[in-house]
Write a protein that holds these residues in place. Structure first.
Motif, short mmCIF file in Angstrom:
data_model
loop_
_atom_site.label_atom_id
_atom_site.label_comp_id
_atom_site.label_asym_id
_atom_site.label_seq_id
_atom_site.Cartn_x
_atom_site.Cartn_y
_atom_site.Cartn_z
N GLN A 284 0.82 -1.21 0.00
CA GLN A 284 0.00 0.00 0.00
C GLN A 284 0.86 1.27 0.00
N GLN A 285 0.57 2.16 -0.96
CA GLN A 285 1.26 3.46 -1.04
C GLN A 285 0.20 4.54 -1.17
N ASN A 286 0.48 5.70 -0.60
CA ASN A 286 -0.53 6.76 -0.55
C ASN A 286 -0.54 7.69 -1.76
N ASP A 287 0.45 7.53 -2.66
CA ASP A 287 0.54 8.49 -3.77
C ASP A 287 0.50 7.82 -5.14
N VAL A 288 -0.07 6.61 -5.22
CA VAL A 288 -0.16 5.90 -6.50
C VAL A 288 -1.54 6.11 -7.10
N TYR A 289 -1.55 6.70 -8.28
CA TYR A 289 -2.82 7.02 -8.95
C TYR A 289 -3.03 6.14 -10.18
N LEU A 290 -4.30 5.80 -10.42
CA LEU A 290 -4.74 5.24 -11.69
C LEU A 290 -5.76 6.23 -12.23
N GLY A 291 -5.36 7.01 -13.23
CA GLY A 291 -6.22 8.12 -13.67
C GLY A 291 -6.28 9.16 -12.56
N GLY A 292 -7.50 9.50 -12.14
CA GLY A 292 -7.65 10.49 -11.08
C GLY A 292 -7.85 9.87 -9.71
#
Length: 310
Positions: A284-292
């Motif tokens: 788990q990471q807090n800054d990984v985005y898929l799209g928005g």
């Protein structure tokens, strides 16, 4: 016939298209919007700032490379204002389909007067094989160009709408789309499904691609990391990723392997693959985005094919 502009999905195909000697200028769309955070205002200063930050942090793309490759080509697109016919050359996979949505969203705002048409490769014969544009013969490409699909205003509005949803902070909105068949994007529905499967599974905390990486390690028993990457490229479904995306995924999953030469899963890796334990809290990471959307704010339930918000 009016003046023509071609927008392609990448440099390799641009070379091939040039060799066909069709009339019109060619612009290459050099982005990978299926990875990292996206903003819906394609081409804006904040859009490019967000994209550079992602590419710089995750792929070590320097500012000069970003300016000379991506932004220079984008500015060239901005300067092509006279063409009244724009032909989009894209493929069936997730990588291409997300870029296609973004390009159409930009065109909707900035080229209202142009006739936009689409050449999209995929199912080209009676087999189940899906083909990229570079795999087609010159004759096939010319035929596809002659039979290109002219996008209606409804098609353009719909592509822009799907792009807005892709850039929203909640993928459940994408999950609720049902009317794909009313529009001229025959590979979009499967690509959106593939995108939703990139959120971590409720069963083991890995997404479909990450779970497949572990499965290929067991099934194919690659003898080296190079061989492993070739296996992953060949067995990736409709993601359309290059080895750089898989290299990055292997860094995330490294604790689940005891070795990459030969490729061997750890005991924990085997348990996670079986679904006996979860890797969610470890990866788990807090800054990984898929799209928005933040990747780890959602879970995918493969039993119900539904996304759950945490």
């Amino acid at each position: 016939m009016g003046s023509l502009l071609h927008i392609t999905n990448g440099d390799n195909f641009t070379k091939k298209l040039k060799s066909l000697k069709l009339s019109g200028d060619i612009i290459t769309w050099r982005e990978m919007l299926c990875e990292g955070k996206t903003e819906n205002n394609v081409g804006s200063e904040s859009f490019w700032k967000t994209r550079f930050e992602f590419l710089n942090k995750n792929y070590k793309v320097s500012k000069s490379t970003f300016i000379n490759k991506t932004l220079k080509e984008y500015r060239s697109l901005c300067n092509h204002k006279k063409e009244d016919q724009i032909v989009l050359w894209f493929e069936y996979d997730l990588f291409c389909q997300v870029n296609l949505l973004a390009v159409i969203s930009w065109l909707k705002t900035h080229r209202k007067y142009a006739e936009i048409s689409l050449v999209c490769s995929g199912k080209e014969d009676s087999s189940d094989t899906l083909f990229g544009l570079n795999e087609l013969t010159d004759e096939q490409l010319r035929s596809k160009f002659e039979n290109k699909v002219i996008l209606t205003q409804d098609d353009i509005e719909y592509a822009d709408y799907v792009w807005q949803l892709y850039c929203s902070d909640n993928p459940i909105r994408l999950e609720n789309l049902t009317d794909f068949k009313n529009y001229q994007f025959k590979y979009l529905e499967k690509s959106i499904q593939s995108h939703l499967h990139r959120f971590p599974s409720i069963k083991n905390g890995l997404n479909e691609m990450e779970t497949n990486i572990l499965k290929q390690a067991i099934d194919k028993k690659p003898q080296s990391k190079t061989e492993f990457l070739q296996v992953l490229l060949k067995n990736q479904g409709i993601l359309g990723f290059s080895d750089s995306q898989f290299q990055r995924a292997l860094v995330r999953l490294k604790p689940l392997f005891t070795s990459f030469n030969p490729v061997r899963l750890s005991q924990k890796g085997k348990l996670i693959l079986k679904g006996d334990t979860s890797y969610y809290s470890c990866i788990q990471q807090n800054d990984v985005y898929l799209g928005g959307a933040l990747k780890y704010n959602f879970l995918f339930n493969s039993d119900t094919n539904k996304i759950l918000k945490l």
